[in-house]
Design a protein around this motif. Structure first.
Motif, PDB file in Angstrom:
ATOM      1  N   PRO A 150      63.822 105.672  36.559  1.00  0.00           N
ATOM      2  CA  PRO A 150      63.846 104.208  36.615  1.00  0.00           C
ATOM      3  C   PRO A 150      62.823 103.617  35.650  1.00  0.00           C
ATOM      4  CG  PRO A 150      62.734 105.109  38.540  1.00  0.00           C
ATOM      5  CD  PRO A 150      63.330 106.271  37.807  1.00  0.00           C
ATOM      6  N   ARG A 151      63.231 102.597  34.923  1.00  0.00           N
ATOM      7  CA  ARG A 151      62.332 101.963  33.953  1.00  0.00           C
ATOM      8  C   ARG A 151      61.675 100.750  34.585  1.00  0.00           C
ATOM      9  NH1 ARG A 151      63.197 104.839  28.972  1.00  0.00           N
ATOM     10  NH2 ARG A 151      61.643 103.349  28.216  1.00  0.00           N
ATOM     11  N   PRO A 152      60.382 100.606  34.391  1.00  0.00           N
ATOM     12  CA  PRO A 152      59.691  99.438  34.936  1.00  0.00           C
ATOM     13  C   PRO A 152      59.804  98.246  33.986  1.00  0.00           C
ATOM     14  CG  PRO A 152      58.122 100.822  33.836  1.00  0.00           C
ATOM     15  CD  PRO A 152      59.463 101.513  33.695  1.00  0.00           C
TER      16      PRO A 152
ATOM     17  N   LYS B  73      59.745  94.839  38.376  1.00  0.00           N
ATOM     18  CA  LYS B  73      59.375  96.207  38.734  1.00  0.00           C
ATOM     19  C   LYS B  73      58.098  96.565  37.996  1.00  0.00           C
ATOM     20  CE  LYS B  73      64.180  97.399  39.537  1.00  0.00           C
ATOM     21  NZ  LYS B  73      65.430  97.807  38.857  1.00  0.00           N
ATOM     22  N   VAL B  74      57.066  96.834  38.757  1.00  0.00           N
ATOM     23  CA  VAL B  74      55.749  97.080  38.173  1.00  0.00           C
ATOM     24  C   VAL B  74      55.313  98.505  38.485  1.00  0.00           C
ATOM     25  CG1 VAL B  74      53.328  96.374  38.153  1.00  0.00           C
ATOM     26  CG2 VAL B  74      55.135  94.657  38.416  1.00  0.00           C
TER      27      VAL B  74
ATOM     28  N   HIS C 102      51.960  95.505  49.218  1.00  0.00           N
ATOM     29  CA  HIS C 102      52.926  96.336  48.503  1.00  0.00           C
ATOM     30  C   HIS C 102      52.734  97.804  48.872  1.00  0.00           C
ATOM     31  CE1 HIS C 102      52.573  92.617  46.168  1.00  0.00           C
ATOM     32  NE2 HIS C 102      53.779  92.859  45.681  1.00  0.00           N
ATOM     33  N   SER C 103      53.810  98.557  48.845  1.00  0.00           N
ATOM     34  CA  SER C 103      53.715  99.988  49.120  1.00  0.00           C
ATOM     35  C   SER C 103      54.659 100.728  48.181  1.00  0.00           C
ATOM     36  CB  SER C 103      54.053 100.277  50.586  1.00  0.00           C
ATOM     37  OG  SER C 103      55.309  99.725  50.921  1.00  0.00           O
TER      38      SER C 103
ATOM     39  N   VAL D 105      56.032  99.410  42.450  1.00  0.00           N
ATOM     40  CA  VAL D 105      56.291  98.350  43.424  1.00  0.00           C
ATOM     41  C   VAL D 105      57.191  97.294  42.798  1.00  0.00           C
ATOM     42  CG1 VAL D 105      54.032  98.713  44.511  1.00  0.00           C
ATOM     43  CG2 VAL D 105      54.298  96.935  42.769  1.00  0.00           C
ATOM     44  N   ILE D 106      57.822  96.495  43.654  1.00  0.00           N
ATOM     45  CA  ILE D 106      58.551  95.310  43.209  1.00  0.00           C
ATOM     46  C   ILE D 106      57.647  94.126  43.529  1.00  0.00           C
ATOM     47  CG2 ILE D 106      60.632  93.923  43.484  1.00  0.00           C
ATOM     48  CD1 ILE D 106      62.005  96.499  44.539  1.00  0.00           C
ATOM     49  N   ALA D 107      57.247  93.395  42.493  1.00  0.00           N
ATOM     50  CA  ALA D 107      56.240  92.347  42.681  1.00  0.00           C
ATOM     51  C   ALA D 107      56.682  91.339  43.738  1.00  0.00           C
ATOM     52  CB  ALA D 107      55.964  91.642  41.356  1.00  0.00           C
TER      53      ALA D 107
END
Lengths: 274, 274, 274
Positions: free
Chosen positions: A102-104, A148-149, A168-169, A206-208
């Motif tokens: 997966p690309r951030p 996506k970070v 965030h987790s 994480v997803i911001a």
């Protein structure tokens, strides 16, 4: 590095003057090890090409491949382990992906180090975001809601730390996410705090603002005396329009003693949970 | 242990004189716990048989089985936790395999401990390999190119450490390798640096020199002040003929300031990567 | 917290007087973050409702869900990280399960903290079980043979620790057990010792006395100076009738120097292993 220290190094008959590049995770021969004993450093005035190889995992040979969250650093300045070199900032992060990973949208490298520092800075110097015009960088960790970070967390120096971010987790896997389903996918820990020792690296994805919304989310070492001494920055999550939300200040000069907004009642974000 | 300390123990009315065997991971009753309160130690002049059970994993009962990388140690010398006993070397490694587990060509037990020691030694004493005739042992970590090498890493004493080896990496699994394929196998971290606290144990599996070739690969704690104080040894990878490659010396007495071989250019090992 | 300290806080113009609730793992908006800068704490005489959301994992959005072993704690008493608040005991454990997760018979929350404490106590104060009538609680860890016991281990404060329990081990997964079979299930580490840094949490699942029988099993930090200073308690496993077995005493006042029962020979529990 202070000039005085460099002068001392020049007078040390037991250590070479030079600098090097040593990397984790990817492949290289001894000539690119970046160490004193392998004679693979760069003397003053010289130059050197270091060659690193990325390789896929090979289930036939058992080779693990080189995908991962890594770092590179000097290994000779000031001694055979490059300690003063690393302390001076001669390091960086390295991400190697597998095809299909997966690309951030954004990647931040966060080095947790000695003297309670994140990226060699602490307290207000660790978070220099201009709230009107935040420019992403080593001391400005910012993303828009839903992006996506990827955090590449590196432990450097002498001390142990724990990496924690509020709200965030992430999954404790190679990529920070879980791919696949079923009982085993179900067994992977989801965490929001992780021990990082010197030389350790990992990727936290994480997803911001996912399920928590925009805001100023603390990101800090959870060793209490480290965070108390300033080992803390902020993960700024902008709203969907890219605007930063109001902020009471990370280290308020005046006490904030007024009753919280909403008469002491939190306003639930989702009506059907209230 | 120094005789003086033993004398002090003999005068301590609150602690038994004796020695014990306490193990991790495998099964035993209280009579083989090796502790003071269970009266399962060996008094001076006595003897005792400790019985350990290895068991398979049982998915019906939920028993996890005993396969793993473990250690055993004294638990009574000098106090109810055997601290002076462990410090004196009363410990060892224990590997329990499942049927079908990959077998290594060589196994090295590496205890990372206090006073910056690997197997209780530091600096030049941690690596006593005779380069003409290296004899594998606790202070001579050596393998031939392509051999499967297993490191059983143990944390002992008071301090945290991180285990790092140059040029090699392993899978963060029970066996140090990945078996199986697919999305979940793909999610397992490949690492080359791992935190090890006291009592922690893990197995790191590498193929000697895989993709990097023979050479003298540093193996050290990555806490900078630990490695600077001598918590470092060498993983010597011999060439396919079993010969050790030339070596500039782990701690050169004279500075190595000559330009690197190849005019500052690394000679690529694989032509099609250059 | 000592009154003197509270008085000092009241005189500190740079910090609010109040208390807060900050949680790990589950979801909440900034209004329930429990931090100074988000103005989400409770002033003296006030009240506040904190709202937390539990959510399932969502493979479409990539949301990891909130199942896990977490903790909550104050984040404002004495400073912006709540260090004195946590030290005073303003924390607790939080378990969020997925549907189908294995249910334990008993859950114990064990906070490993500064000054060599388990649940803020050390030495004999860490284990206050009445052997005639043991009442489960923070300082009385007890279960009957065969019961499924869940330890929620939390690291708090400044120090690193390692969690170890004698005779029992668990799977290093989200739930402490392995679900599923095959090569990948086979690759999950079984451990009996795990590093826990401040803010870290994990769940360790064991079957009381499985393959080892009833008894007084030490549960301690394996950092030797921590356990020597009293960072140790006991996991009391009662027999099938709920009776506690005889016990030589955790810290015997008189030396136990008699030869062990059985003439120095352990009595094997299973005849076909002897």
């Amino acid at each position: 590095m202070p000039q005085a220290t460099l002068e001392q190094l020049r007078l040390d008959p037991n250590h070479p003057i030079g600098v090097s590049l040593h990397t984790h995770g990817v492949k290289y021969t001894q000539m690119s090890d970046g160490t004193v004993h392998s004679n693979s450093f760069v003397p003053p005035g010289g130059s050197r090409t270091y060659i690193w190889y990325a390789q896929p995992r090979n289930t036939n040979t058992g080779a693990q491949g080189t995908a991962g969250y890594w770092w590179y650093h000097d290994h000779v300045v000031g001694g055979p382990h490059g300690t003063p070199g690393i302390r001076s900032g001669l390091f960086g992060g390295l991400v190697v992906r597998r095809q299909g990973d997966p690309r951030p949208d954004r990647t931040y490298v966060l080095a947790f180090g000695d003297r309670q520092t994140i990226n060699l800075r602490r307290s207000s110097e660790a978070d220099t975001c201009d709230e009107q015009n935040p420019v992403p960088g080593p001391t400005c960790v910012v993303a828009k809601l839903g992006e996506k970070v990827e955090f590449l967390v590196i432990g450097i120096g002498d001390d142990m730390h724990t990496f924690h971010v509020h709200g965030h987790s992430w999954a404790d896997t190679r990529t920070g996410v879980i791919e696949g389903t079923g009982a085993l996918a179900n067994s992977i820990p989801i965490i929001d705090n992780k021990t990082v020792g010197p030389g350790d690296t990992f990727g936290a994805r994480v997803i911001a603002g996912e399920s928590v919304g925009p805001g100023h989310w603390m990101l800090h070492c959870h060793m209490q005396f480290h965070s108390d001494l300033g080992m803390s920055t902020t993960f700024h999550v902008l709203d969907e329009n890219g605007a930063m939300t109001a902020h009471a200040g990370h280290a308020p000069a005046n006490p904030v003693q007024a009753a919280p907004a909403g008469g002491g009642q939190d306003a639930p974000a989702h009506g059907n949970h209230g």
